[in-house]
Scaffold this active site. Structure first.
Site, PDB file in Angstrom:
ATOM      1  N   LYS A  50     -31.563 -75.915  56.560  1.00  0.00           N
ATOM      2  CA  LYS A  50     -30.940 -75.474  57.860  1.00  0.00           C
ATOM      3  C   LYS A  50     -31.865 -74.539  58.478  1.00  0.00           C
ATOM      4  O   LYS A  50     -32.928 -74.164  58.064  1.00  0.00           O
ATOM      5  CB  LYS A  50     -29.668 -74.853  57.480  1.00  0.00           C
ATOM      6  CG  LYS A  50     -29.938 -73.243  56.639  1.00  0.00           C
ATOM      7  CD  LYS A  50     -28.464 -72.838  56.200  1.00  0.00           C
ATOM      8  CE  LYS A  50     -28.496 -71.609  55.399  1.00  0.00           C
ATOM      9  NZ  LYS A  50     -27.442 -71.043  54.642  1.00  0.00           N
ATOM     10  N   TYR A 276     -47.150 -49.577  75.380  1.00  0.00           N
ATOM     11  CA  TYR A 276     -45.888 -49.265  76.274  1.00  0.00           C
ATOM     12  C   TYR A 276     -45.392 -47.981  75.591  1.00  0.00           C
ATOM     13  O   TYR A 276     -45.496 -47.686  74.146  1.00  0.00           O
ATOM     14  CB  TYR A 276     -44.983 -50.335  75.931  1.00  0.00           C
ATOM     15  CG  TYR A 276     -44.997 -51.323  76.699  1.00  0.00           C
ATOM     16  CD1 TYR A 276     -45.407 -51.495  78.033  1.00  0.00           C
ATOM     17  CD2 TYR A 276     -45.352 -52.828  76.116  1.00  0.00           C
ATOM     18  CE1 TYR A 276     -45.541 -52.690  78.813  1.00  0.00           C
ATOM     19  CE2 TYR A 276     -45.663 -53.961  76.982  1.00  0.00           C
ATOM     20  CZ  TYR A 276     -45.679 -53.756  78.304  1.00  0.00           C
ATOM     21  OH  TYR A 276     -46.004 -54.865  79.120  1.00  0.00           O
ATOM     22  N   MET A 324     -44.781 -58.237  73.729  1.00  0.00           N
ATOM     23  CA  MET A 324     -44.170 -59.628  73.627  1.00  0.00           C
ATOM     24  C   MET A 324     -45.414 -60.539  73.061  1.00  0.00           C
ATOM     25  O   MET A 324     -44.894 -61.475  72.172  1.00  0.00           O
ATOM     26  CB  MET A 324     -43.899 -60.107  75.152  1.00  0.00           C
ATOM     27  CG  MET A 324     -43.213 -61.384  75.277  1.00  0.00           C
ATOM     28  SD  MET A 324     -42.898 -62.089  76.741  1.00  0.00           S
ATOM     29  CE  MET A 324     -41.398 -60.982  77.379  1.00  0.00           C
TER      30      MET A 324
HETATM   31  C1  LIG Z   1     -27.962 -71.005  53.376  1.00  0.00           C
HETATM   32  C2  LIG Z   1     -26.893 -71.485  52.513  1.00  0.00           C
HETATM   33  C3  LIG Z   1     -27.470 -71.504  51.023  1.00  0.00           C
HETATM   34  C4  LIG Z   1     -28.853 -71.082  50.605  1.00  0.00           C
HETATM   35  O1  LIG Z   1     -28.921 -69.757  50.401  1.00  0.00           O
HETATM   36  P1  LIG Z   1     -30.213 -69.364  49.720  1.00  0.00           P
HETATM   37  O2  LIG Z   1     -29.854 -67.692  49.311  1.00  0.00           O
HETATM   38  O3  LIG Z   1     -31.208 -69.495  50.684  1.00  0.00           O
HETATM   39  O4  LIG Z   1     -30.590 -69.853  48.601  1.00  0.00           O
HETATM   40  C5  LIG Z   1     -26.554 -72.064  50.000  1.00  0.00           C
HETATM   41  N1  LIG Z   1     -25.347 -72.361  50.346  1.00  0.00           N
HETATM   42  C6  LIG Z   1     -24.845 -72.098  51.653  1.00  0.00           C
HETATM   43  C7  LIG Z   1     -23.372 -72.566  51.907  1.00  0.00           C
HETATM   44  C8  LIG Z   1     -25.543 -71.630  52.545  1.00  0.00           C
HETATM   45  O5  LIG Z   1     -25.075 -71.382  53.685  1.00  0.00           O
END
Ligand SMILES: *Cc1c(COP(=O)(O)O)cnc(C)c1O
Length: 386
Positions: A50, A276, A324
Site C-alpha cells: 500500500k 530562514y 522547501m
Molecule cells: C499496513 C498494514 C499491514 C503491514 O504492517 P507492517 O507494520 O508494515 O508490517 C498489515 N495489515 C494491515 C491491515 C495493514 O494496514
C-alpha cells in the site's frame, strides 16, 4: 536535466528480505513441530504494498514480489489495486480499506479481493455482484479492539448473518489487525488474539467456518507465532526495517537509500546566521554544504539541529532551517568538501558500518516512525531501481 536527489530502490534486497522472512517462518515452524507447540506449518505471505509500496514505488515492488513468490499482495484501496493490475500484476490483490468511498467497479473489472468490514459494504457488493451475474470472493474484517474498520468482535451473531447469506459473495478468509503488536508489555495484543479466535468460532457456528485466517503485521509476525494463522501480512519488514522498538536477528537489508550531491559550499563568519528565521548562529568560522533536498522531497523540517547527513564517510549535522528545496549541513570538521561530493541522507557511505543512517534512525531524530519517513518521500524524487 537530472535532479541529483534520488532514491535508489534495491530490488534484490527486497527479494532477499522476502526470502529471509520465508526462511524465518519455516525455521520457526520446524522448531514448533519439534516442541509440539504453536503452528507447525509456515504461513503464506501477503506482501503489503500500500501507499506506493511505502514510498518505494508500488509497480516495480509489486512485480518483484510477485515474481519472488509472494502468495498475495495487499493495498489500501481499490485505486491502488487497479494501478497494479494496469502494470501487469496478476497475483491475487487484497484491498484492506473501506469500500464505501471507492468505485466498486474496479473490484470486478480488475479481479481484486475486497475486504468487507461493514454490513453496508456487504450489501453494496452483493447488489453489484448480482447485477453482473457473477460471484465475488472476499475477506472479512473483524475489529478486535483497534476500533477502526471491521465488524465488532462481540456482536457477530447480529451483524453477520445477512452478509454470510449473500448468494453472490464467497467468504475466503477472516482477518483482524493489531493495534499494539510492537509494544511487548501491552495486554491488548493478547486480548485481540483471544477475541479474534472467539470470533472465528462464532463465524463457524454461523455456518461459515472454518475459513482461512490472518492477523499478523510485521511486529506481530516477529513476536508471536500463535498469530501467524494461514497468512502473515508484513509490510515494513519487506522494506528491510524492523518496527521500533522491536529488534530482530533477521538478516534484512533496507531497500531504499536516498542520496544527493553537494551543490555549493559556503563559508560563514562568526556571529552570522543561516537560512530562514536565522536560528543557527555560527559560533566559529563555519563551512556549510548546500544540498538540494528539502521538505518538498519529504525531509522533515524538524531535522534542523537534530539530524545528520553523510559526506565523505562522515556525519555532517544539519544546521539552519530545512527549506522547501534545500538544506545545509555543517562540514567544518570534514576536509575538502566540494560541489559534486556525494551526500547520503538515508543509507550508508564508505565501508564503515557506523556510517549508516536508516529510516529508523531518521524517524527517531524527529519523533516519528520509519513508516512515515518512507511514505513521505516526495513525488519529485526519482526512484532508481537496481
Ligand atoms: C499496513 C498494514 C499491514 C503491514 O504492517 P507492517 O507494520 O508494515 O508490517 C498489515 N495489515 C494491515 C491491515 C495493514 O494496514
Amino acid at each position: 536535466m537530472v535532479r541529483c536527489t534520488t532514491a535508489r530502490v534495491d530490488l534484490q534486497a527486497l527479494e532477499a528480505n522476502l526470502r529471509a522472512i520465508g526462511s524465518y517462518l519455516e525455521d520457526e515452524a520446524r522448531l514448533n513441530r519439534g516442541a509440539g507447540r504453536g503452528p507447525v506449518l509456515p504461513p503464506g505471505i501477503i506482501a503489503v504494498v500500500k501507499a506506493n509500496a511505502y514510498g518505494h514505488g508500488a509497480r516495480r515492488v509489486a512485480q518483484t514480489l510477485e515474481a519472488s513468490g509472494a502468495t498475495m499482495l495487499a493495498v489500501a484501496d481499490i485505486e491502488e489495486g487497479v494501478d497494479l493490475r494496469k502494470s501487469g500484476v496478476r497475483a491475487p490483490i487484497l484491498v484492506f480499506g473501506a469500500l464505501s468511498v471507492s468505485d466498486l467497479d474496479g473490484v470486478f473489472d480488475h479481479e481484486l479481493t475486497p475486504t468487507i468490514s461493514s454490513p453496508a459494504a456487504g450489501a453494496a457488493l452483493q447488489a453489484a455482484a448480482l447485477a453482473r451475474r457473477t460471484s465475488l470472493h472476499y475477506h472479512l474484517k473483524i475489529d478486535t479492539g483497534m476500533n477502526r474498520l471491521g465488524f465488532r468482535h462481540d456482536n457477530l451473531r447480529l451483524t453477520l448473518p445477512q452478509l454470510l447469506s449473500s448468494a453472490n459473495l464467497v467468504l475466503d478468509a477472516v482477518h483482524t489487525h493489531f493495534g499494539t503488536a510492537e509494544e511487548p508489555g501491552n495486554p491488548l495484543f493478547g486480548e485481540q488474539r483471544d477475541r479474534f479466535e472467539r470470533a472465528c468460532v462464532a463465524i463457524g457456528e454461523l455456518g461459515a467456518g472454518p475459513r482461512l485466517r490472518h492477523a499478523a503485521n510485521s511486529a506481530a509476525l516477529l513476536r508471536d507465532s500463535r498469530v501467524w494463522y494461514d497468512f502473515v501480512r508484513p509490510g515494513l519488514l519487506l522494506y528491510g526495517l524492523v518496527p521500533p522498538p522491536l529488534g530482530s536477528t533477521l538478516p534484512l537489508k533496507p531497500v531504499m537509500s536516498l542520496t544527493s550531491q553537494v551543490v555549493a559550499v559556503k563559508g560563514v563568519r562568526v556571529g552570522e546566521t543561516v537560512g530562514y528565521d536565522g536560528r543557527f548562529r555560527a559560533e566559529r568560522a563555519t563551512t556549510l554544504a548546500v544540498i538540494p533536498a528539502g521538505y518538498a522531497d519529504g525531509l522533515d523540517r524538524r531535522l534542523e539541529g537534530r539530524g545528520s547527513v553523510l559526506i565523505r564517510g562522515r556525519r555532517a549535522p544539519i544546521v539552519g532551517a530545512v527549506s522547501m528545496d534545500m538544506l545545509t549541513a555543517d562540514v567544518t570538521d570534514i576536509d575538502t568538501v566540494g560541489p559534486g561530493d556525494e551526500v547520503v541522507l538515508i543509507g550508508s557511505q564508505g565501508s564503515d558500518p557506523q556510517q549508516t543512517i536508516d529510516a529508523r534512525e531518521m524517524a527517531a531524530w524527529i519523533g516519528t516512525i520509519p513508516y512515515e519517513v518512507l511514505c513521505r518521500l516526495g513525488s519529485r524524487v526519482e526512484r532508481k531501481y537496481e
